[in-house]
Design a protein around this motif. Structure first.
Motif, PDB file in Angstrom:
ATOM      1  N   GLN A 101      96.943  55.139  97.140  1.00 43.75           N
ATOM      2  CA  GLN A 101      96.675  53.506  97.572  1.00 43.75           C
ATOM      3  C   GLN A 101      95.666  53.255  97.843  1.00 43.75           C
ATOM      4  O   GLN A 101      95.294  53.939  98.476  1.00 43.75           O
ATOM      5  CB  GLN A 101      98.104  53.835  98.557  1.00 43.75           C
ATOM      6  CG  GLN A 101      99.127  53.504  98.120  1.00 43.75           C
ATOM      7  CD  GLN A 101     100.708  53.892  99.558  1.00 43.75           C
ATOM      8  OE1 GLN A 101     100.457  53.034 101.089  1.00 43.75           O
ATOM      9  NE2 GLN A 101     100.949  54.578  99.255  1.00 43.75           N
ATOM     10  N   GLY A 131      94.343  48.934  99.718  1.00 44.45           N
ATOM     11  CA  GLY A 131      94.544  48.132 100.150  1.00 44.45           C
ATOM     12  C   GLY A 131      93.648  47.045 101.133  1.00 44.45           C
ATOM     13  O   GLY A 131      92.100  47.657 100.849  1.00 44.45           O
ATOM     14  N   SER A 167      98.117  40.023 101.367  1.00 45.09           N
ATOM     15  CA  SER A 167      99.607  40.666 100.779  1.00 45.09           C
ATOM     16  C   SER A 167      99.995  39.352 100.211  1.00 45.09           C
ATOM     17  O   SER A 167      99.950  38.464 100.708  1.00 45.09           O
ATOM     18  CB  SER A 167     100.234  41.737 101.094  1.00 45.09           C
ATOM     19  OG  SER A 167     101.412  41.442  99.907  1.00 45.09           O
ATOM     20  N   GLU A 221      97.869  45.674  98.081  1.00 48.94           N
ATOM     21  CA  GLU A 221      97.784  46.773  97.933  1.00 48.94           C
ATOM     22  C   GLU A 221      97.388  46.737  95.918  1.00 48.94           C
ATOM     23  O   GLU A 221      98.285  46.975  94.927  1.00 48.94           O
ATOM     24  CB  GLU A 221      99.064  48.066  97.951  1.00 48.94           C
ATOM     25  CG  GLU A 221      99.477  47.766  99.100  1.00 48.94           C
ATOM     26  CD  GLU A 221     100.614  48.457  99.365  1.00 48.94           C
ATOM     27  OE1 GLU A 221     100.443  49.259 100.337  1.00 48.94           O
ATOM     28  OE2 GLU A 221     101.650  47.869  98.727  1.00 48.94           O
ATOM     29  N   LEU A 250      98.567  51.912  93.940  1.00 48.33           N
ATOM     30  CA  LEU A 250      99.419  52.079  94.381  1.00 48.33           C
ATOM     31  C   LEU A 250     101.029  53.179  94.095  1.00 48.33           C
ATOM     32  O   LEU A 250     100.667  53.240  92.993  1.00 48.33           O
ATOM     33  CB  LEU A 250     100.672  50.826  94.993  1.00 48.33           C
ATOM     34  CG  LEU A 250     101.147  49.881  94.415  1.00 48.33           C
ATOM     35  CD1 LEU A 250     102.225  48.593  94.326  1.00 48.33           C
ATOM     36  CD2 LEU A 250     100.458  49.036  93.676  1.00 48.33           C
TER      37      LEU A 250
END
Length: 640
Positions: A107, A109, A115, A124, A127
């Motif tokens: 993952q 971000g 988002s 993300e 993921l």
């Protein structure tokens, strides 16, 4: 003008086709996507994930160690994702999660890019969800060497790392189990102010034999569009690569499904990436080092793309390292160009890149000046409009002329309604007489179309517009207007512009032109606010320019009509003035006198005696036939 109408109808029809196609995709997603959504849980326990194997050209650089690789079975594990302990890393730009199972980045971000689902959470980019996955994997190729299925351990015992204010990097060191005297450490280095993560393998040979391992670095993902993507405005998603020889290439998922993808496998330069709207991940091997690129379909809706690089010979007691930079971040054009040659081409401007690049540079310049991307779009639109002012003026002048003569064209159509060939011939003669080019309003617009399309894609691909506010209720230029105010105003402006244009003489075309403002305004309801703002500004400027030119030509036409009327009145008054000054006029010819005598009534002898009248009376007599000539013609017409 007929050609222009035809072009507009074609554009309108094509837009409807794209809308229908997008709607079909929305309600009926591809089979691969359906399989991913319904069977992802079971597929994760059944599909094999083979390791990449270098080709003959790359293994030739390993000095005869092909036997070390040939004995290796590529299908070593049955699971798509194994799970282990999670290691969290937080920097000023990213929040990453590394899994000890394989030592993968599962993952990642982007803190500066929220988002779509929740603005309080970072987007993300990487993921490992069941519905959508995109992970960065790496390992070594060779007997007993760790790969992305090996269980790693962390030396420090710390499972949460944070970039301290007084430091510029964070280092995470993982350790693989020692096998046959080969000890391997996997080291991640995160840097301050950068989306580049360095992945390094440190290989120590404690055994008795020499080894020549290979390393691989790959991205594994599905073919699904990113969450929150606009179905009407499509952007490329999939692998892409760059080499000095072949330049920028896209490797489509559909080509991988058919096993028809063509790309240069071996090179000593370039990079390979996975693209999506606004963002990308890419492996950036050092220049002038041998490598082999690969991209393939592993299973339905499961694709991988990456690079294989030789580590070199490692003799007993020797330690060697290999490092591969990994970029995971936004498509910021100016910064990408500094990381690797050609990496800025991942910003998808299509075939109009040569025009879009300077337009984006100008847009960035205006943003530095105004600190508002909406204001920068308005200034950019104004600049482009000024550059094309002469062409636009020429087109609008032609349209204004056509608007003035439209009633006359309508009369020609009515007169020759039963003979289309004669009608077109008469219209061409009319255009020639009035010095009007029917294509004059179309050609200048055609010249401008590539520039405006490039500007359209510039605004569409600019990640800088994502969550960029403009004013009032518009807080994100990359999504549609939440209250649809801009699209409604855009539709009104298109209606006003249609009223300024000459009305088509064909009833069907006239109805199509009436419907088009409404139809196109519906499209703008789904377009990002930045694109609608650009189109609205362009339309308002066009309306002002077209209104001014149309008014100017209509005033000229009115003045010419008045002058013509005055001239007719003057011509009628001139005979009277001659009668008042008979001594200045020449005697009428015998022919005129004869015609006048034939047209004057002969009921009395006085009329006949006017044949021998003085020359001063001749002009007066000549006036009578002009009055009666129309009457005679009228009588002949009635007889017919």
């Amino acid at each position: 003008m007929e050609t222009k109408r035809l072009l507009l109808i074609i554009i309108f029809s094509t837009s409807l086709l794209f809308l229908w196609d997008a709607w079909q995709k929305e309600i009926s997603p591809p089979t691969s996507q359906v399989m991913s959504a319904t069977n992802s849980g079971s597929a994760a326990n059944q599909r094999h994930d083979p390791l990449p194997v270098p080709g003959d050209e790359l293994t030739a650089t390993g000095s005869g160690v092909a036997s070390e690789i040939e004995g290796f079975s590529p299908s070593v594990t049955p699971n798509l994702f194994m799970t282990g302990e999670k290691i969290k890393v937080t920097t000023d730009l990213v929040v990453a999660e590394i899994d000890t199972a394989g030592g993968d980045i599962r993952q990642l971000g982007l803190i500066a890019h929220p988002s779509r689902e929740d603005e309080s959470k970072p987007y993300e980019l990487l993921l490992d969800k069941s519905a959508r996955f995109h992970v960065a994997q790496s390992g070594l190729i060779g007997a007993g060497l760790p790969n992305h299925k090996t269980k790693f351990t962390i030396d420090s015992g710390n499972y949460e790392y944070r970039l301290e204010p007084d430091r510029n990097k964070v280092v995470v060191r993982l350790q693989a189990p020692e096998e046959d005297g080969i000890q391997v450490a996997k080291i991640y280095t995160f840097h301050r102010g950068s989306y580049v993560v360095d992945i390094e393998f440190e290989i120590t040979n404690h055994g008795d034999t020499t080894i020549i391992p290979f390393s691989y670095f790959q991205m594994l993902r599905d073919a699904n569009e990113p969450t929150g993507s606009n179905s009407l405005v499509h952007s490329y998603t999939g692998p892409a690569m760059y080499t000095d020889a072949e330049k920028f290439l896209k490797i489509k998922f559909s080509d991988l499904d058919k096993n028809k993808a063509e790309y240069p496998a071996n090179a000593d330069n370039g990079w390979i990436a996975m693209l999506e709207h606004y963002f990308l991940t890419a492996w950036l091997p050092p220049q002038d080092t041998p490598r082999e690129y690969f991209a393939k379909r592993l299973a339905p809706n499961q694709y991988t793309a990456g690079v294989i690089a030789p580590v070199g010979t490692i003799e007993s007691g020797q330690t060697k390292t290999i490092k591969m930079p990994f970029y995971a971040g936004p498509q910021e054009q100016n910064k990408l160009a500094e990381l690797a040659p050609g990496l800025e081409l991942t910003v998808d401007y299509g075939w109009l890149t040569i025009l879009a690049v300077p337009l984006f540079w100008l847009l960035s310049f205006y943003h530095e000046w105004t600190d508002n991307w909406g204001a920068a779009i308005i200034l950019l639109t104004l600049t482009v409009k000024l550059l094309f002012f002469p062409l636009s003026a020429a087109g609008y002048r032609s349209m204004a002329k056509m608007r003035v003569v439209t009633p006359k064209l309508q009369r020609i159509r009515e007169q020759y309604a039963s003979d289309r060939q004669r009608m077109h011939q008469a219209m061409m003669e009319f255009y020639k007489e009035e010095k009007i080019n029917p294509m004059g309003g179309c050609l200048p617009i055609l010249v401008q179309i590539p520039v405006f399309i490039a500007l359209f894609w510039t605004l569409l691909a600019a990640v800088e517009l994502r969550y960029a506010p403009f004013a009032l209720w518009i807080t994100d230029m990359s999504v549609p207007d939440p209250y649809y105010v801009l699209p409604v105003i855009m539709g009104i402006s298109m209606w006003v512009q249609s009223k300024l244009s000459p009305t088509p003489t064909d009833p069907i075309q006239a109805k199509v032109m009436q419907i088009m403002p409404l139809a196109f305004s519906i499209f703008f309801f789904f377009f990002p606010a930045g694109l609608v703002l650009y189109s609205l500004c362009n339309n308002i400027l066009s309306i002002l320019q077209q209104w001014q030119i149309t008014r100017m030509y209509e005033n000229k036409a009115d003045a010419a009509s008045k002058d013509k009327g005055k001239k007719k009145i003057k011509d009628k008054l001139e005979p009277g003035s001659i009668h008042e000054n008979p001594q200045l006029t020449a005697p009428a010819s015998d022919t005129e006198a004869a015609v006048s005598n034939q047209q004057l009534p002969s009921s009395n002898d006085a009329a006949q005696q006017q044949k021998t009248s003085s020359t001063t009376e001749a002009p007066v007599k000549a006036k009578a036939p002009q009055k009666n000539k129309g009457a005679v013609a009228g009588k002949r017409g009635r007889k017919k």
